[in-house]
Design an enzyme around this catalytic site. Structure first.
Site, PDB file in Angstrom:
ATOM      1  N   HIS A 181       7.869   6.081 -10.040  1.00 31.51           N
ATOM      2  CA  HIS A 181       6.465   6.122  -9.651  1.00 31.51           C
ATOM      3  C   HIS A 181       5.573   5.743 -10.834  1.00 31.51           C
ATOM      4  O   HIS A 181       4.610   4.998 -10.718  1.00 31.51           O
ATOM      5  CB  HIS A 181       6.139   7.554  -9.204  1.00 31.51           C
ATOM      6  CG  HIS A 181       5.128   7.611  -8.123  1.00 31.51           C
ATOM      7  ND1 HIS A 181       5.132   8.550  -7.143  1.00 31.51           N
ATOM      8  CD2 HIS A 181       4.060   6.822  -7.869  1.00 31.51           C
ATOM      9  CE1 HIS A 181       4.115   8.348  -6.331  1.00 31.51           C
ATOM     10  NE2 HIS A 181       3.444   7.298  -6.761  1.00 31.51           N
ATOM     11  N   ARG A 286       5.654  -0.439  -0.758  1.00 35.53           N
ATOM     12  CA  ARG A 286       6.843   0.379  -1.031  1.00 35.53           C
ATOM     13  C   ARG A 286       6.582   1.776  -0.452  1.00 35.53           C
ATOM     14  O   ARG A 286       6.114   2.676  -1.140  1.00 35.53           O
ATOM     15  CB  ARG A 286       7.112   0.442  -2.530  1.00 35.53           C
ATOM     16  CG  ARG A 286       7.654  -0.868  -3.106  1.00 35.53           C
ATOM     17  CD  ARG A 286       8.010  -0.707  -4.572  1.00 35.53           C
ATOM     18  NE  ARG A 286       8.860  -1.770  -5.075  1.00 35.53           N
ATOM     19  CZ  ARG A 286       8.420  -2.822  -5.764  1.00 35.53           C
ATOM     20  NH1 ARG A 286       7.148  -2.964  -6.036  1.00 35.53           N
ATOM     21  NH2 ARG A 286       9.279  -3.748  -6.196  1.00 35.53           N
ATOM     22  N   ARG A 320       7.042  -2.188   4.280  1.00 34.76           N
ATOM     23  CA  ARG A 320       8.507  -2.095   4.189  1.00 34.76           C
ATOM     24  C   ARG A 320       8.922  -0.671   4.542  1.00 34.76           C
ATOM     25  O   ARG A 320       8.338   0.286   4.043  1.00 34.76           O
ATOM     26  CB  ARG A 320       8.972  -2.443   2.773  1.00 34.76           C
ATOM     27  CG  ARG A 320      10.490  -2.397   2.668  1.00 34.76           C
ATOM     28  CD  ARG A 320      10.973  -2.864   1.331  1.00 34.76           C
ATOM     29  NE  ARG A 320      10.721  -1.890   0.283  1.00 34.76           N
ATOM     30  CZ  ARG A 320      11.043  -2.064  -0.995  1.00 34.76           C
ATOM     31  NH1 ARG A 320      11.604  -3.197  -1.368  1.00 34.76           N
ATOM     32  NH2 ARG A 320      10.799  -1.146  -1.899  1.00 34.76           N
ATOM     33  N   GLU A 418      17.790  -9.572  -0.161  1.00 34.98           N
ATOM     34  CA  GLU A 418      18.108  -9.069  -1.496  1.00 34.98           C
ATOM     35  C   GLU A 418      19.606  -8.852  -1.681  1.00 34.98           C
ATOM     36  O   GLU A 418      20.057  -8.464  -2.747  1.00 34.98           O
ATOM     37  CB  GLU A 418      17.301  -7.805  -1.817  1.00 34.98           C
ATOM     38  CG  GLU A 418      17.247  -6.779  -0.725  1.00 34.98           C
ATOM     39  CD  GLU A 418      16.238  -5.657  -0.996  1.00 34.98           C
ATOM     40  OE1 GLU A 418      15.685  -5.564  -2.100  1.00 34.98           O
ATOM     41  OE2 GLU A 418      16.027  -4.857  -0.074  1.00 34.98           O
ATOM     42  N   ASN A 439      14.473  -8.746  -7.412  1.00 34.45           N
ATOM     43  CA  ASN A 439      15.001  -7.725  -8.331  1.00 34.45           C
ATOM     44  C   ASN A 439      16.435  -7.374  -7.931  1.00 34.45           C
ATOM     45  O   ASN A 439      17.354  -7.395  -8.756  1.00 34.45           O
ATOM     46  CB  ASN A 439      14.159  -6.438  -8.265  1.00 34.45           C
ATOM     47  CG  ASN A 439      12.695  -6.681  -8.587  1.00 34.45           C
ATOM     48  OD1 ASN A 439      12.374  -7.648  -9.250  1.00 34.45           O
ATOM     49  ND2 ASN A 439      11.826  -5.814  -8.114  1.00 34.45           N
ATOM     50  N   ASP A 440      16.597  -7.050  -6.658  1.00 33.98           N
ATOM     51  CA  ASP A 440      17.943  -6.677  -6.218  1.00 33.98           C
ATOM     52  C   ASP A 440      18.845  -7.896  -6.075  1.00 33.98           C
ATOM     53  O   ASP A 440      20.025  -7.841  -6.415  1.00 33.98           O
ATOM     54  CB  ASP A 440      17.873  -5.901  -4.897  1.00 33.98           C
ATOM     55  CG  ASP A 440      17.543  -4.439  -5.146  1.00 33.98           C
ATOM     56  OD1 ASP A 440      18.200  -3.843  -6.025  1.00 33.98           O
ATOM     57  OD2 ASP A 440      16.639  -3.898  -4.499  1.00 33.98           O
ATOM     58  N   ARG A 450      20.216  -2.844 -12.303  1.00 35.57           N
ATOM     59  CA  ARG A 450      18.797  -2.735 -12.667  1.00 35.57           C
ATOM     60  C   ARG A 450      18.525  -1.546 -13.567  1.00 35.57           C
ATOM     61  O   ARG A 450      17.520  -1.493 -14.251  1.00 35.57           O
ATOM     62  CB  ARG A 450      17.964  -2.530 -11.391  1.00 35.57           C
ATOM     63  CG  ARG A 450      17.758  -3.740 -10.601  1.00 35.57           C
ATOM     64  CD  ARG A 450      17.156  -3.390  -9.262  1.00 35.57           C
ATOM     65  NE  ARG A 450      15.730  -3.102  -9.354  1.00 35.57           N
ATOM     66  CZ  ARG A 450      14.931  -2.975  -8.299  1.00 35.57           C
ATOM     67  NH1 ARG A 450      15.432  -3.108  -7.082  1.00 35.57           N
ATOM     68  NH2 ARG A 450      13.653  -2.716  -8.439  1.00 35.57           N
ATOM     69  N   CYS A 487       8.965 -11.161  -3.208  1.00 36.38           N
ATOM     70  CA  CYS A 487       8.168  -9.988  -3.612  1.00 36.38           C
ATOM     71  C   CYS A 487       8.791  -9.231  -4.782  1.00 36.38           C
ATOM     72  O   CYS A 487       8.319  -8.153  -5.134  1.00 36.38           O
ATOM     73  CB  CYS A 487       7.944  -9.054  -2.431  1.00 36.38           C
ATOM     74  SG  CYS A 487       9.458  -8.372  -1.751  1.00 36.38           S
TER      75      CYS A 487
HETATM   76  C1  PEP Z   1      13.322  -6.310  -4.959  1.00 41.29           C
HETATM   77  O1  PEP Z   1      14.459  -5.838  -4.906  1.00 41.29           O
HETATM   78  O2  PEP Z   1      13.059  -7.376  -5.520  1.00 41.29           O
HETATM   79  C2  PEP Z   1      12.196  -5.590  -4.347  1.00 41.29           C
HETATM   80  C3  PEP Z   1      11.015  -6.145  -4.236  1.00 41.29           C
HETATM   81  O3  PEP Z   1      12.403  -4.322  -3.945  1.00 41.29           O
HETATM   82  P1  PEP Z   1      12.496  -3.066  -4.939  1.00 41.29           P
HETATM   83  O4  PEP Z   1      12.124  -3.539  -6.310  1.00 41.29           O
HETATM   84  O5  PEP Z   1      11.561  -2.056  -4.397  1.00 41.29           O
HETATM   85  O6  PEP Z   1      13.928  -2.693  -4.810  1.00 41.29           O
HETATM   86 MG    MG Z   2      14.908  -4.208  -3.582  1.00 43.90          MG
END
Ligand code: PEP
Ligand code: MG
Length: 534
Positions: A181, A286, A320, A418, A439-440, A450, A487
């Site tokens: 957070h 989120r 989401r 993802e 990201n994922d 990560r 995103c």
């Molecule tokens: C991602 O995985 O890129 C994503 C936007 O979701 P989060 O970072 O919340 O896992």
């Molecule tokens: Mg993700």
């Protein structure tokens, strides 16, 4: 001697400043006076803490004000300190009594069956520390001085909010995660942040240079390193100011290609100060953060989603569904003890296991959707069945509303891309739209967690293998006419935006604090120039 510690990048930017270490106040000791003076000390500390938080709450709006308002109410409730006062009567020191009484209280909240109360345990820990700070004579409001590098094992949202970040500063955490957070708040307010440096946080001293984009902390930096960092940070500030001047202008590349820029939201307060005209909508909400304390509360969720939709006017708001699990555990909801939580039950997998909780969320979105242009997005979709079962549940909720005459609107249903297997087979999914979670996608494609500082250098979104997957999804969007956006954090990273656009991305969704810079970076790309290719 200069030394560089590597952690995990959580919020970009350069921070230079003295260390301000937040050590754990609960571990401190204090000499006990007599019963009367200890009672007076605790009573004073609780009142002082209540005043401080009330002051802090008055300066906030939205969710931040609500969190702090709850803390004020707790501090003003006489029942809270009753047990501690009773312990003082038996000869305990005020701090010891308070600590002990609060530990029982926090435990009680943590073991509650109600998600709302469990989530409040963090607020109680926050209250505990603030009162302890007052008891030890440490001013909580002074405990995060402007321009310092805040070094701690972890940081609470209220601690972040109590600091004035307008004069610079940065955050370095021993633990933490980029998806915490507090990391979301840091990104939204562009405070550089590095997390996960481990036990090294305890011995940090002297001036530090924090590179929030690289996840690096330089201890005892040489004059040359400081000068370099200052130049980099000065450049960035100048670039940011310039970019902010054009935040309302559309983001069109040099060759005339229009790129949509949307915003990622984790809390309603993220949107404070952001003009809706600057963005093409909300590309990612989120909700595991936005409504984390309202998992079972349909009305509270409806109100939050409606507030977002009202902010956006007729622009799309992509909501989401809960993406808990992985590094976002939710007590009583996620599965404890998984050997590899990122490869386990998270996102829609969990939602489909907790259909009762999922239906509450879907109902709330359906109800809120009458206020604007909502879209529903499923995280961590892996097989077409994930999407189809979720769709059945959504339609079942809709049918119940039709039968009961409840006003609602059915939003489009799309998926996050993802999981690499999905990125290579988007045509298998009957989704209304796709949003690439870089990201994922990057962590799974490069086998670099990560949450793992040691493997961070392999987690490269510009790896040709990752870009090829992104390009594959983008091509599918062009072929089917369905929107493909991105995103993940890469969409707000000026260093990689060019390569993403070259891979075919035509819409990104970025943290609120990065909108202006992302738009400026897009305007600098020339998609007709071959030499810019990665
Ligand atoms: C991602 O995985 O890129 C994503 C936007 O979701 P989060 O970072 O919340 O896992
Ligand atoms: Mg993700």
């Amino acid at each position: 001697m200069e030394r560089v510690i590597s952690g995990i990048a959580a919020s970009s930017g350069i921070g230079i400043g003295p260390v301000f270490s937040l050590s754990d106040l609960t571990g401190s000791a204090r000499t006990a006076g007599d019963v009367r003076s200890e009672t007076a000390a605790l009573s004073f500390a609780v009142k002082k803490a209540a005043l401080e938080v009330a002051e802090l709450a008055a300066a906030q709006e939205g969710e931040a004000a609500e969190i702090l308002g709850f803390q004020v109410a707790m501090l003003e409730d006489e029942a809270l300190a009753e047990e501690a006062f009773a312990l003082i009567e038996t000869g305990a020191a005020a701090d010891h009594a308070w600590n002990k009484a609060m530990a029982v209280e926090i435990d009680g909240y943590q073991s509650s069956d109600d998600d709302y109360f469990r989530a409040r345990a963090a607020d109680l820990a926050d209250i505990r520390d603030r009162v302890l700070a007052a008891l030890f004579g440490v001013e909580a409001s002074r405990s995060l001085p402007q321009g310092s590098i805040i070094v701690a094992e972890d940081l609470k949202p209220s601690q972040f909010l109590s600091a004035d970040w307008t004069g610079g500063g940065a955050i370095v955490l021993g633990q933490g995660s980029p998806s915490s957070h507090v990391a979301m708040l840091a990104r939204a307010r562009t405070v550089p942040m590095v997390v996960g440096i481990g036990e090294a946080w305890r011995s940090l001293s002297g001036p530090l240079v924090v590179d929030g984009s690289a996840g690096l902390v330089t201890v005892k930096p040489s004059d040359e390193t400081v000068l370099e960092a200052k130049a980099k940070s000065g450049d960035k500030a100048r670039q940011r100011r310039e970019a902010e001047k054009q935040i309302l202008e559309p983001s069109v590349t040099k060759d005339g290609t229009l790129i949509k820029v949307m915003v990622n939201v984790a809390a309603l307060s993220d949107l404070e100060g952001l003009n809706v005209e600057a963005v093409d909508g909300v590309g990612l909400t989120r909700t595991e953060f936005l409504v984390e304390q309202a998992l079972h509360d349909e009305n509270a969720q409806t109100a939050d989603y409606a507030a977002l939709l009202q902010w956006a006017g007729q622009k799309p708001v992509t909501i989401r569904t809960f993406d808990a699990g992985g590094d976002k555990p939710v007590k009583g909801y996620t599965v404890d003890g998984e050997s590899n939580p990122f490869l386990g039950l998270r996102g829609v997998r969990l939602s489909l296991m907790h259909k009762d909780v999922f239906k509450i969320q879907l109902r709330a979105i359906l109800r809120a959707s009458v206020h604007g242009n909502a879209k529903i997005m499923l995280p961590m979709v892996t097989s077409p069945a994930d999407l189809e079962i979720a769709r059945e549940l959504l339609h079942a909720c809709r049918d119940e509303f039709i039968a009961g005459g409840v006003p609602h609107t059915l939003p489009q249903l799309g998926i996050m891309v993802e999981v690499p297997a999905v990125a290579l087979s988007p045509d298998m999914f009957d989704a209304a739209f796709y949003s690439i979670g870089s990201n994922d996608l990057t962590q799974y494609a490069t086998a670099a967690g990560r949450d793992n500082a040691a493997s961070a250098k392999w987690a490269d979104v510009t790896h040709p293998g990752v870009l090829a997957m992104i390009a594959h999804v983008a091509r599918h969007g062009v072929a089917t006419g369905k929107e493909v956006s991105l995103c993940g954090d890469a969409g707000g990273d000026p260093a990689v935006i060019g390569q993403l656009l070259r891979a075919g991305v035509r819409a990104v969704s970025v943290a609120p604090g990065l909108v202006a810079m992302a738009k400026a970076a897009i305007r600098a790309v020339d998609l007709s120039a071959r030499e810019e290719a990665a």
